[in-house]
Scaffold this motif. Sequence first.
Motif, mmCIF file in Angstrom:
data_model
loop_
_atom_site.group_PDB
_atom_site.id
_atom_site.type_symbol
_atom_site.label_atom_id
_atom_site.label_comp_id
_atom_site.label_asym_id
_atom_site.label_seq_id
_atom_site.Cartn_x
_atom_site.Cartn_y
_atom_site.Cartn_z
ATOM 1 N N TYR A 12 0.803 -1.343 0.014
ATOM 2 C CA TYR A 12 -0.038 -0.090 0.121
ATOM 3 C C TYR A 12 0.990 1.183 0.069
ATOM 4 O O TYR A 12 1.749 1.282 0.749
ATOM 5 N N ASP A 13 0.495 2.289 -0.885
ATOM 6 C CA ASP A 13 1.190 3.415 -1.025
ATOM 7 C C ASP A 13 0.626 4.687 -0.776
ATOM 8 O O ASP A 13 1.046 5.740 -0.789
ATOM 9 N N GLY A 14 -0.706 4.451 -0.754
ATOM 10 C CA GLY A 14 -1.604 5.565 -0.628
ATOM 11 C C GLY A 14 -1.875 6.318 -2.016
ATOM 12 O O GLY A 14 -2.505 7.400 -1.904
ATOM 13 N N ASP A 15 -1.203 6.026 -2.932
ATOM 14 C CA ASP A 15 -1.454 6.563 -4.391
ATOM 15 C C ASP A 15 -1.725 5.702 -5.508
ATOM 16 O O ASP A 15 -2.938 5.760 -5.845
ATOM 17 N N LYS A 16 -1.093 4.988 -5.725
ATOM 18 C CA LYS A 16 -1.401 3.875 -6.947
ATOM 19 C C LYS A 16 -2.301 2.521 -6.201
ATOM 20 O O LYS A 16 -2.951 2.214 -6.873
#
Length: 466
Positions: free
Chosen positions: A388-392
């Motif tokens: 999880y990166d909060g963007d992609k």
Amino acid sequence: MKQLLFLLLSAFFLCAQTKDPNFFQKPYLQLGDRPANSKSEGLDLMWLGHDRDTHFAVEYKPGSSWRKAEVQQLRRVAVTGTVAHRVYRASLDKLSPGKMVPYRVLVGGKAIFESTAQARKPEKSDTHLVVFGDCAANTPGQRAVAYEVSKLKPDYVFVAGDIVYSRGRVSEYEEKFWPVYNADTAGPATGAPLLRSTLFTGVIGNHDSPLVPDFDLYPDSLAFFRYWSLPMNGPSIQAGGKHTAKFKGNEAAQRAFLSTTDRYPRMSNYSFDYGNVHWTVIDSNPYVDFTDPAFREWIRNDLKAASKAKWRFVGFHHPPFNSSKAHFTDQRVRLLADLFEEGRADLVIGGHVHNYQRTHPMKFVVEAGFKLGSKTEVPGKWTLDKSYDGDKNTKPNAPIYLVTGAGGATLYNPEQNGNPSTFQDFTAKFSSDTHSFTVIDASAKELKVRQISSSGKEIDRFTVTR
């Protein structure tokens, strides 16, 4: 020279607030004992009056005509270390969810104060909120944060504990809270008129409710319970009993405190809904036993009952996962991590550590056989979702833990900023060199979370979807 100028300005604005001929402190908005969204909403309008008989009246305009609200004098606050005053409340009822409502306070038929309030937004509606903790310390950072928050016009604010420094006293509210968050003039050096038009909610921290309140030294302690009006739907606890602080000192002052508030200690834990968000709010102070089955069951049941809410937040003061050197060993709340995971909490939010931190989505299992003693470390195993990166990738597989304790008090561990070698493996973001606050936009499809500095700069951004 700058420090002297700041102190003179602080004294000026404090003087201006407390010498108002009509109010000891001007009106402010509270949720009251209204935990659930409703088709007919309400708010508590509160203010502090001078210690004299004044026949206040309140009118508000939920539609095309003005309506009168019943005014109650709740209590008289007369304790050593502060000027005696009276606490008033008027209930603004039968409000249309989400609508703006003009209101005015009158004396002798003449309006002496006017502002607007927004009724709580309806179930499933998008919400725009701000969270910060560790705030009212009478600092330039506190005032700048208040001003930046006011520019964003949140639906409401949640304060993650340590509301007023350093002992949560009546006198400290007078000096450090009201003048900043209910300032007549908005600006980075003054604060903003937030309280009169923006709903504030919050939770107590260790400075708001000491482990052992000493009424000999501080008879005006526990001001949170004198001034705030929040839901009373938490676990049933009694003064002097389980999960409460143990008083000492002046017994007359103790009795006086208990006789002038109907909120202690029940208001320490509660839950509420606002639009599409459900909050479970927990007192995380050391006198609370997180292994107590009844207390744990209340948390479990509250999160379970909120299963239909789009988003579930947990709010308290002491963060269970923290990379700062300060308060690193305050890990007792880790004992509740299993309940947060079971209840599918999206964000778990604390303060206490005076900076900003965000974890990777994480699960935690307490070490087998561990029993909490005098130490506060809680060993165990965490499992991190680093994909999880909060963007992609915006779909976390576990709760995300936030520390948002940079609301105004002296910052902790600025030397760690930009030095990831000092961080725990669970830490995804760390900012300790500026005061800041958390902005959350909750829609039907996603949570957008940003951390904003006291100068308006974006420090962090991430998105959560399901």
